[in-house]
Design an enzyme around this catalytic site. Structure first.
Site, mmCIF file in Angstrom:
data_model
loop_
_atom_site.group_PDB
_atom_site.id
_atom_site.type_symbol
_atom_site.label_atom_id
_atom_site.label_comp_id
_atom_site.label_asym_id
_atom_site.label_seq_id
_atom_site.Cartn_x
_atom_site.Cartn_y
_atom_site.Cartn_z
ATOM 1 N N GLY A 4 0.910 -1.508 -0.118
ATOM 2 C CA GLY A 4 -0.020 0.170 -0.022
ATOM 3 C C GLY A 4 0.914 1.311 0.085
ATOM 4 O O GLY A 4 2.191 1.385 -0.177
ATOM 5 N N ASN A 5 0.118 2.236 0.188
ATOM 6 C CA ASN A 5 0.956 3.729 0.359
ATOM 7 C C ASN A 5 0.286 4.673 1.285
ATOM 8 O O ASN A 5 -0.716 4.138 1.851
ATOM 9 C CB ASN A 5 0.937 4.322 -1.125
#
Ligand code: CTP
Length: 431
Positions: A226-227
């Site tokens: 993810g980020n």
């Protein structure tokens, strides 16, 4: 989601292959049920290959599994495209003489018909009555598009484009809107009700598509790449565009903040899902704002079981493959359609010893080909804490591909969003 795609016997059946692709690329499981007549246009092998599932319209195949009951019960959504005059009549009359019509009678979820036929058939009193009856029962029947039909004739009767059917279908299951139609005159294309623009404001009459949040790329059933995106700037943009009178569609990956009321909301997880939803919705948008933080890479395989930690094996290596660049594709689709559309990208940049953040941003603007690029410098600020991700304030520079002077905006994410919306309204007004 389990989708049943019913295919009627019309030449437009081939377009449903593209619709099927949109559904599968968005991660849905699709059972195709073609009518016998439709297989004269597109064969069973095509549907089996594209859906990855066995395909039949025979209620007497696999009788032990009572297919019409099982498929009807398991369906979260049934889409019939193309819906012929005959299929509409059968559905209105409650006929049940093949797998598609029996499945339609078993269905408890939403049903969407996308009709395609010659204008005379669409306007015939029988079809008009059948469509009215189906709609009165809560079945969704799109108006066909207006345009060139199979022969030399033109008029209402064309199958709406696969992207429009996809968008209408997703809007139905989303629960965020109903599919509307103009009872008197057929509309040119499928249009979700909540996408009808509001009456006043600098973006009144405009359809604005915004993507937000950070995509998640699954590694196994419990882990993902993810980020740091919180979705706050994207949501602020949606609120600003709504306040400016636009009809807003927000396609969002996971976010830390709730989606705003008043927008048509579509939730996705992965970059590939974002791509399918965005390309479909962009077909009818006046403005596209790509505020989502899209993972550039995804794991090349998704483990079906949880990846285990075992003391006796080497550390795992995760192979990645590149995700498509959605913004570049939105720009390419606009060009291919000759569409009048403003496209805005976002860039979180850092400088290094080769060049500063602004130079990297300019290079990115040209590479992506969007009209505007909203740039913020990320990383630790003077106090050492993170400047942008998860914060309530933002400081941006808006670069324009046509060389117009950069616009600076700073303040709360909503104030920055208002500045972007103002710039968009000015540019739209100047066209
Ligand atoms: N974007 C996109 N599809 C991708 C990656 C990015 O549509 N696969 C969009 C983002 O939504 C954003 C813009 O492109 O509007 C710039 O995103 P950014 O991550 O800065 O661009 P990249 O092309 O990934 O460049 P970099 O190599 O700097 O990561």
């Amino acid at each position: 989601m389990n989708i049943v795609l019913g295919v009627g016997g019309g030449i437009a059946a081939y377009k449903s292959a593209l619709l099927l692709r949109l559904f599968t690329e968005a991660g849905h499981a699709v059972t195709v049920i073609p009518t016998d007549a439709s297989t004269k246009f597109v064969g069973v092998a095509t549907w089996e290959a594209l859906s990855g599932r066995p395909v039949t319209n025979n209620v007497f195949d696999s009788v032990d599994q009572v297919n019409h009951v099982r498929i009807g019960h398991e369906a979260d959504l049934i889409v019939v495209a193309p819906a012929t005059a005959d299929l509409l009549a059968k559905a209105a009359g409650g006929h049940a003489n093949d797998l598609l019509t029996t499945t339609l009678l078993m269905a408890r979820g939403p049903v969407l018909f996308a009709p395609a036929m010659h204008t005379e058939m669409w306007q015939h009193a029988s079809t008009v009555a059948n469509v009215a009856l189906l709609r009165s029962r809560g079945v969704h029947v799109l108006d066909p598009a207006v345009g060139r039909l199979t022969g030399p004739d033109t008029g209402p009767g064309r199958l709406p484009e696969p992207e429009a059917i996809f968008a209408a279908a997703m809007a139905l299951v989303d629960g965020s809107c109903a599919v509307t139609h103009d009872a008197g005159s057929p509309a040119p294309a499928a249009t979700p009700a909540s996408a009808v623009p509001a009456a006043s404001g600098p973006l009144a009459g405009k359809r604005v598509l915004i993507t937000a949040g950070g995509t998640r790329e699954p590694l196994d059933p419990v882990r993902y790449l993810g980020n740091k995106s919180s979705g706050k700037q994207g949501v602020a943009l949606a609120e600003a565009a709504l306040a400016a009178g636009a009809a807003v569609t927000l396609i969002h990956a996971p976010m830390e903040v709730p989606a705003p009321a008043g927008a048509t909301i579509q939730r996705i997880e992965t970059a590939l899902e974002l791509r399918a939803a965005t390309l479909a919705a962009a077909a009818t948008a006046d403005v596209v704002i790509m505020a989502a933080a899209v993972a550039d890479f995804r794991p090349s395989t998704i483990s079906t079981g949880k990846i285990k930690k075992r003391d006796d094996t080497a550390d795992p290596v995760i192979a990645l493959v590149r995700n498509p660049d959605i913004l570049v594709e939105v720009v390419a689709h606009r060009a291919a359609r000759n569409q009048v559309q403003l496209i805005v990208g976002f860039a979180a940049e850092t400088g290094d010893d080769r060049a500063d953040a602004r130079s990297y941003a300019r290079e990115k603007l040209v590479r992506k080909g969007c009209d505007l690029l909203v740039v913020n410098e990320v990383g630790p600020g003077e106090s050492g804490s993170e400047r942008v991700f998860g914060q309530d304030n933002n400081q941006v520079e808006i670069l324009a591909l046509d060389g117009a002077g950069p616009v600076q905006a700073a303040g709360s994410k909503r104030e920055v969003a208002d500045a972007v919306v103002l710039l968009l309204a000015q540019r739209l007004a100047a066209r």
